[in-house]
Design a protein around this motif. Structure first.
Motif, PDB file in Angstrom:
ATOM      1  N   SER A   1       9.405  -0.009   3.693  1.00  0.00           N
ATOM      2  CA  SER A   1      10.115  -1.245   3.985  1.00  0.00           C
ATOM      3  C   SER A   1      11.150  -1.502   2.894  1.00  0.00           C
TER       4      SER A   1
ATOM      5  N   LEU B   1      -3.644  -3.805   9.811  1.00  0.00           N
ATOM      6  CA  LEU B   1      -3.150  -3.408   8.493  1.00  0.00           C
ATOM      7  C   LEU B   1      -4.196  -2.559   7.789  1.00  0.00           C
TER       8      LEU B   1
ATOM      9  N   TYR C   1      -0.092  -0.998   4.407  1.00  0.00           N
ATOM     10  CA  TYR C   1       0.678  -0.324   5.452  1.00  0.00           C
ATOM     11  C   TYR C   1       0.100  -0.582   6.833  1.00  0.00           C
ATOM     12  N   ARG C   2       0.911  -0.240   7.826  1.00  0.00           N
ATOM     13  CA  ARG C   2       0.499  -0.334   9.225  1.00  0.00           C
ATOM     14  C   ARG C   2       0.790   1.026   9.859  1.00  0.00           C
TER      15      ARG C   2
ATOM     16  N   ILE D   1       4.446  -1.484   3.851  1.00  0.00           N
ATOM     17  CA  ILE D   1       4.910  -2.868   3.819  1.00  0.00           C
ATOM     18  C   ILE D   1       5.101  -3.360   2.395  1.00  0.00           C
TER      19      ILE D   1
ATOM     20  N   HIS E   1       5.013  -9.727  -0.547  1.00  0.00           N
ATOM     21  CA  HIS E   1       5.655  -9.862   0.760  1.00  0.00           C
ATOM     22  C   HIS E   1       4.689 -10.321   1.828  1.00  0.00           C
TER      23      HIS E   1
END
Length: 98
Positions: free
Chosen positions: A7, A57, A73-74, A85, A97
């Motif tokens: 990201s 997630l 992360y996803r 992320i 975030h």
């Protein structure tokens, strides 16, 4: 092989980590960052390796103690893609975030 996407906020996370290492005069900054990137690369072959959180997630634990980090992360199986992320030190209270 699973695609990995960082990201835009990940660049800020790396900058924050480097700033922290500079402030505390930590030697061998580059190997720490390389270690984080190497661990993230493992997700290309093992996207489900991270511990499960809510809302699809996952967290990838990287290193330990003072040299430990966590990547949020996803994984989207239908696109075979991991979205990183956020990254934080294990000792930080949360992700910037959220």
């Amino acid at each position: 092989m699973t695609r990995i996407v960082l990201s835009p906020g990940s660049a800020e996370d790396f900058a924050r980590i480097l700033d922290h290492l500079d402030r505390h005069e930590v030697d061998r900054r580059e190997p720490r960052i390389e270690g984080i990137l190497h661990a993230i690369d493992v997700l290309a072959d093992n996207p489900l390796i991270g511990r499960v959180l809510e809302q699809d997630l996952r967290e990838l634990v990287i290193g330990r103690d003072a040299q430990g980090y966590v990547a949020l992360y996803r994984y989207l199986g239908e696109f075979d893609t991991v979205f990183i992320i956020a990254i934080r030190a294990q000792r930080e209270a949360g992700y910037t975030h959220d």
